[in-house]
Design a protein around this motif. Sequence first.
Motif, short mmCIF file in Angstrom:
data_model
loop_
_atom_site.label_atom_id
_atom_site.label_comp_id
_atom_site.label_asym_id
_atom_site.label_seq_id
_atom_site.Cartn_x
_atom_site.Cartn_y
_atom_site.Cartn_z
N PHE A 133 4.61 3.34 -0.57
CA PHE A 133 5.26 2.61 -1.65
C PHE A 133 4.48 1.36 -2.01
O PHE A 133 4.26 1.05 -3.18
N GLN A 134 4.05 0.62 -1.00
CA GLN A 134 3.37 -0.65 -1.24
C GLN A 134 2.05 -0.46 -2.00
O GLN A 134 1.68 -1.27 -2.84
N VAL A 135 1.35 0.62 -1.68
CA VAL A 135 0.10 0.92 -2.39
C VAL A 135 0.38 1.17 -3.86
O VAL A 135 -0.36 0.72 -4.74
N GLY A 136 1.46 1.90 -4.15
CA GLY A 136 1.80 2.18 -5.54
C GLY A 136 2.23 0.96 -6.30
O GLY A 136 2.06 0.88 -7.52
N ARG A 147 1.60 -9.18 3.05
CA ARG A 147 0.92 -8.61 4.20
C ARG A 147 -0.58 -8.84 4.16
O ARG A 147 -1.31 -8.33 5.00
N ARG A 148 -1.09 -9.55 3.17
CA ARG A 148 -2.51 -9.84 3.17
C ARG A 148 -2.78 -11.04 4.07
O ARG A 148 -1.95 -11.91 4.23
N GLY A 149 -3.97 -11.10 4.60
CA GLY A 149 -4.29 -12.17 5.54
C GLY A 149 -5.13 -13.25 4.89
O GLY A 149 -5.52 -13.18 3.73
N GLY A 150 -5.43 -14.28 5.67
CA GLY A 150 -6.34 -15.33 5.23
C GLY A 150 -5.78 -16.12 4.07
O GLY A 150 -4.58 -16.29 3.89
N GLN A 175 -8.78 -6.12 21.49
CA GLN A 175 -8.50 -4.81 20.93
C GLN A 175 -8.25 -4.91 19.43
O GLN A 175 -7.67 -5.89 18.95
N GLY A 176 -8.69 -3.90 18.71
CA GLY A 176 -8.40 -3.80 17.29
C GLY A 176 -7.47 -2.63 17.04
O GLY A 176 -7.64 -1.56 17.62
N THR A 177 -6.48 -2.84 16.20
CA THR A 177 -5.54 -1.79 15.84
C THR A 177 -5.54 -1.64 14.33
O THR A 177 -5.38 -2.63 13.60
N GLN A 178 -5.73 -0.43 13.86
CA GLN A 178 -5.85 -0.21 12.42
C GLN A 178 -4.59 -0.63 11.69
O GLN A 178 -3.47 -0.41 12.16
N ILE A 179 -4.77 -1.24 10.53
CA ILE A 179 -3.66 -1.57 9.64
C ILE A 179 -3.97 -1.03 8.26
O ILE A 179 -5.11 -0.73 7.94
N TRP A 180 -2.93 -0.89 7.47
CA TRP A 180 -3.08 -0.44 6.09
C TRP A 180 -2.47 -1.50 5.21
O TRP A 180 -1.29 -1.84 5.33
N GLU A 181 -3.28 -2.06 4.33
CA GLU A 181 -2.84 -3.17 3.51
C GLU A 181 -2.57 -2.72 2.08
O GLU A 181 -3.29 -1.90 1.53
N ASP A 218 12.23 -5.22 3.48
CA ASP A 218 11.63 -4.28 4.42
C ASP A 218 10.76 -3.25 3.70
O ASP A 218 9.72 -2.83 4.22
N VAL A 219 11.19 -2.82 2.52
CA VAL A 219 10.39 -1.86 1.77
C VAL A 219 9.01 -2.42 1.46
O VAL A 219 8.00 -1.70 1.48
N PHE A 220 8.94 -3.72 1.20
CA PHE A 220 7.67 -4.34 0.84
C PHE A 220 6.85 -4.79 2.04
O PHE A 220 5.70 -5.20 1.88
N THR A 221 7.40 -4.73 3.23
CA THR A 221 6.67 -5.25 4.39
C THR A 221 6.57 -4.27 5.56
O THR A 221 5.67 -4.42 6.39
N ASP A 222 7.45 -3.30 5.65
CA ASP A 222 7.44 -2.39 6.79
C ASP A 222 6.23 -1.46 6.72
O ASP A 222 5.91 -0.91 5.66
N ASP A 223 5.56 -1.27 7.85
CA ASP A 223 4.40 -0.38 7.89
C ASP A 223 4.74 1.03 7.43
O ASP A 223 3.90 1.74 6.87
#
Length: 458
Positions: A182-185, A124-127, A102-108, A172-177
Amino acid sequence: MSAAIQDFLAGWTARGGTALGTARPLHTDVSNIPPLPLARSLDMPAQAGFERGSLGIELSDMRLSFDRGTPVAAEFGSDAQDRCVVAVRLEGIALEGRYALQGTQIWEADLDGAGTGLPPGARRRGGSADANAHPAWIQTANEQRANLQNVPGGNGATLLSTYSNHRAAFNDVFTDDLTYAFQVGWGTQAISDMAADTNTALNQDGTPVNQAGKIYGNTTYNGNAQTQKLALLTALTALAEFGNPQNKTDDTNPYNQAAAATLTFGSSVVANTNPVDGKIENIEPQTKSDVYGIVQHGTPATPHTVADVHSFLNGSPIGGRDAEGNAWTMVLDEDARAFVRKMQADIAEHAARLAALRPVALAAAGLQAQLACDVYLQFGERDGAVAWIDGRVELDGFDLHFDDHGWDAALGQELAGAARDALAEARFIKSLLHDRVADALERALVGPLAQALLDARP
């Protein structure tokens, strides 16, 4: 050992396990295993409907089948408590079931390790992007942290301890979904450029940290500092509100407490730099020496309350008197109010999006394994007769095989390879399934085998 147990043991020792062949059921079910995570931050195939997602697996429709034609080996003995112990070896047990990838959408958010202060690998970036891209910035930050600790007067140590007290909330502000808006900004080139210039200024005496007139994105260093302060306050209070919607101004909430400390820090900066109009945007250029002088000789602002933070973000003026008796007031201008309202709306919208999030099936097929186990049964004397006392199952380790023939076509080679690698390393899945299967075997075998031995006793 009682005479009854001796006779029971002697009789079965002579006969072996001949009565156990048909005591096994034909089938027994294994409880489903709900979706488990395999990997995060992967490119999804077109049919997923979104570009990036996490990968998970769900195991279902699992059943154990017993081959009654396979000989049963049984050993009979006694234990230290003079009870009869029977060890039954069962092989040829087949496990079959279904799985679904299963795939579940994430927002990075493209957060930078130096900007967040998070340790390498915590973003929160992968790889390979998990490796810190700017180790020199982290080294500089660590050096300045040590320097601040030793600033005469204690303000530096107080500053660091204040941050440490609220570090979990900031992380938590920098990692919570929930706080993706905030993280995008924060995860922008402008903020990374500011971090680069900050690092340069801290390593070159006389270079201003906040250079006058230099534009980052669409505003100055100071302008970005004000925007990010408002963003951090908004994100912290959002976490507090979603954690306790009935009392969003709870002053015992750690996110509210971190927000109050953040607002207090901003007020301290303004109070000790005396910018035009009392605004962060108008703070004069400061070198490293200037900053350390402010830390050493500055006077911390009167701590803001949680109520101050929420009133301020709601657009209401807040004010009072500082430690020297001087009156102060602070209120958001229209642009700042619009910024806060938009971020609050974006966070609420994303919270609704997360609440409605559902995994998407990417591939599904069968799974199978061949199993063997030992069943241990204890018999003792009860009211002068032999009775079954206890029993347990010890399941051998086994290899679990997933039918992956259609993965490359359904997922693409890269995602299919990532799925295979993740499953090969997912020991927790095999451990969980091992426990589920052992439980099913115990329910299916212990009672029937014990009863068969009692019913067919010599």
